[in-house]
Structure formats: C-alpha cells, structure tokens
Design a protein around this motif. Structure first.
Motif, PDB file in Angstrom:
ATOM      1  N   GLY A   1       5.704   2.103  12.103  1.00  0.00           N
ATOM      2  CA  GLY A   1       4.628   1.616  11.256  1.00  0.00           C
ATOM      3  C   GLY A   1       3.247   2.006  11.751  1.00  0.00           C
ATOM      4  N   VAL A   2       3.184   2.948  12.691  1.00  0.00           N
ATOM      5  CA  VAL A   2       1.913   3.411  13.243  1.00  0.00           C
ATOM      6  C   VAL A   2       1.371   4.529  12.352  1.00  0.00           C
ATOM      7  CG1 VAL A   2       0.803   4.515  15.231  1.00  0.00           C
ATOM      8  CG2 VAL A   2       2.576   2.781  15.582  1.00  0.00           C
ATOM      9  N   VAL A   3       0.099   4.437  12.002  1.00  0.00           N
ATOM     10  CA  VAL A   3      -0.517   5.454  11.152  1.00  0.00           C
ATOM     11  C   VAL A   3      -0.525   6.789  11.886  1.00  0.00           C
ATOM     12  CG1 VAL A   3      -2.655   6.156   9.999  1.00  0.00           C
ATOM     13  CG2 VAL A   3      -1.962   3.744   9.976  1.00  0.00           C
ATOM     14  N   ILE A   4       0.014   7.821  11.204  1.00  0.00           N
ATOM     15  CA  ILE A   4       0.031   9.161  11.806  1.00  0.00           C
ATOM     16  C   ILE A   4      -0.794  10.149  10.990  1.00  0.00           C
ATOM     17  CG2 ILE A   4       2.205   8.846  13.046  1.00  0.00           C
ATOM     18  CD1 ILE A   4       3.615  10.384  10.784  1.00  0.00           C
ATOM     19  N   ALA A   5      -1.178   9.756   9.777  1.00  0.00           N
ATOM     20  CA  ALA A   5      -2.035  10.630   8.968  1.00  0.00           C
ATOM     21  C   ALA A   5      -2.748   9.803   7.908  1.00  0.00           C
ATOM     22  CB  ALA A   5      -1.224  11.734   8.304  1.00  0.00           C
ATOM     23  N   THR A   6      -4.005  10.147   7.660  1.00  0.00           N
ATOM     24  CA  THR A   6      -4.799   9.518   6.598  1.00  0.00           C
ATOM     25  C   THR A   6      -5.495  10.639   5.842  1.00  0.00           C
ATOM     26  OG1 THR A   6      -5.166   7.594   8.003  1.00  0.00           O
ATOM     27  CG2 THR A   6      -6.619   7.838   6.106  1.00  0.00           C
ATOM     28  N   ARG A   7      -5.348  10.618   4.532  1.00  0.00           N
ATOM     29  CA  ARG A   7      -5.972  11.658   3.708  1.00  0.00           C
ATOM     30  C   ARG A   7      -6.796  10.995   2.609  1.00  0.00           C
ATOM     31  NH1 ARG A   7      -2.290  14.102   6.144  1.00  0.00           N
ATOM     32  NH2 ARG A   7      -1.736  16.230   6.355  1.00  0.00           N
ATOM     33  N   PHE A   8      -7.981  11.570   2.373  1.00  0.00           N
ATOM     34  CA  PHE A   8      -8.854  11.103   1.301  1.00  0.00           C
ATOM     35  C   PHE A   8      -8.892  12.156   0.211  1.00  0.00           C
ATOM     36  CE2 PHE A   8     -11.233   8.950   4.944  1.00  0.00           C
ATOM     37  CZ  PHE A   8     -10.583   7.743   4.764  1.00  0.00           C
ATOM     38  N   GLY A   9      -8.897  11.694  -1.036  1.00  0.00           N
ATOM     39  CA  GLY A   9      -9.021  12.600  -2.158  1.00  0.00           C
ATOM     40  C   GLY A   9     -10.444  13.132  -2.261  1.00  0.00           C
ATOM     41  N   SER A  10     -10.619  14.173  -3.049  1.00  0.00           N
ATOM     42  CA  SER A  10     -11.940  14.794  -3.185  1.00  0.00           C
ATOM     43  C   SER A  10     -12.967  13.860  -3.822  1.00  0.00           C
ATOM     44  CB  SER A  10     -11.826  16.088  -3.999  1.00  0.00           C
ATOM     45  OG  SER A  10     -11.299  15.791  -5.289  1.00  0.00           O
ATOM     46  N   ASP A  11     -12.495  12.838  -4.532  1.00  0.00           N
ATOM     47  CA  ASP A  11     -13.412  11.888  -5.174  1.00  0.00           C
ATOM     48  C   ASP A  11     -13.589  10.594  -4.374  1.00  0.00           C
ATOM     49  OD1 ASP A  11     -10.798  11.155  -5.623  1.00  0.00           O
ATOM     50  OD2 ASP A  11     -11.072  10.693  -7.755  1.00  0.00           O
TER      51      ASP A  11
END
Length: 172
Positions: free
Chosen positions: A53-63
């Motif tokens: 349950g450890v965050v390994i990736a975070t992505r934001f959209g272009s908006d």
C-alpha cells in the motif's frame, strides 16, 4: 508394524508441511509483484501503490492546474486510499487458497486434549483509521481504551493441570 505406521504418519506430515511452506513462499513472492492504481478528480490524479500500500507513482493530468492545491491534496489522498484498498483485495484473493487449506486443517486444540483454542481467544486487529491527523475521528480513538486479552491462561497453571492427565500421568 505400529512403529512403521508412526514413521509413515510422520513422513506424511513432514511432506505436507514442506509443500505448505513452498506454497506460502510462492504466494509471498507473487504478492510482492502486486500493484494497483486509482484515479481521482476526474482522472487528473492517478496514484499507484505496491503490495504494502506504499505509493510508488503519482501522475497528474495535463489539466491539473484547474484544481486548487487543496483539491489536489484531497485527490492524491483519495486515489492512494482507493489503490491501497484494491491491492489489499488482490492480496487477499492471492492468499485465499492458502487460507482455505488452513481452515480445513484441525486446530491444535483438537489434536491435544486440554489445549485452549488460541485462535478463538486471540484479539482482533482493527484496521487503521483513514482519517486525517487531528480529525475528530482520530482524536476520539485516542480516548478509547486499548483492547485487552482477558481470557489468557497462565502457562504454569495450564501445564500443571496437564501433568495429571493422560498416558503421562504418574498414575500409569
């Protein structure tokens, strides 16, 4: 003849335990490969977590710039919690065959007369709160008493009771 049957039974038990250990090791190895992703804020935020349950990736959209910092923070938290729940379910599903096999096996208390059923008396572990720090829910839990283990049996007391039973009793 009786001795041979006893040796055969021991060998069968050892073989079963060896197979079970191999299955546990394989399930553990496969569990480490689990990942889950979840999105929030209409797909503007996507978080991926590993089997723990450890965050390994975070992505934001272009908006993403259409959201305030507070909305981004809430979206990241929400997506991370959703992904963690997904990977928890995946892990449970992966381990289900092992749990089912374990449930079919006799309990130690069924094999050894007088041994208390430890699983039935074990305290349950509550899931950790998902509430933010200093929230009402989290603060309320601080005042709750911790669970205790009231029906534990003192080993010496239990052991002395067992000495007067069965084939090992001095009365034999």
């Amino acid at each position: 003849m009786v001795r041979e049957q006893g040796e055969f039974a021991k060998a069968a038990i050892l073989e079963g335990l060896t197979q079970q250990m191999q299955e546990i090791a394989e399930a553990s190895r496969r569990r480490t490969q689990l990942v889950a992703s979840a999105s929030a804020a209409s797909g503007r935020v996507t978080v991926t977590v590993n089997a723990d349950g450890v965050v390994i990736a975070t992505r934001f959209g272009s908006d993403i710039d259409e959201l305030s910092y507070e909305e981004i923070a809430k979206a990241v938290t929400s997506a991370a919690q959703q992904a963690a729940e997904q990977v928890r379910r995946q892990g449970q599903e992966l381990l289900r065959p092992l749990r089912d096999k374990r449930a079919a096996m006799p309990r130690l208390s069924e094999l050894f007369e007088g041994l208390p059923d430890l699983e039935a008396t074990a305290p349950t572990v509550e899931p950790a709160s998902l509430a933010p720090p200093k929230s009402r829910e989290r603060l309320a839990r601080l005042t709750e008493p911790a669970p205790d283990f009231r029906n534990a049996v003192d080993y010496e007391e239990w052991s002395s009771e067992q000495n007067d039973r069965g084939a090992t009793s001095s009365g034999w």
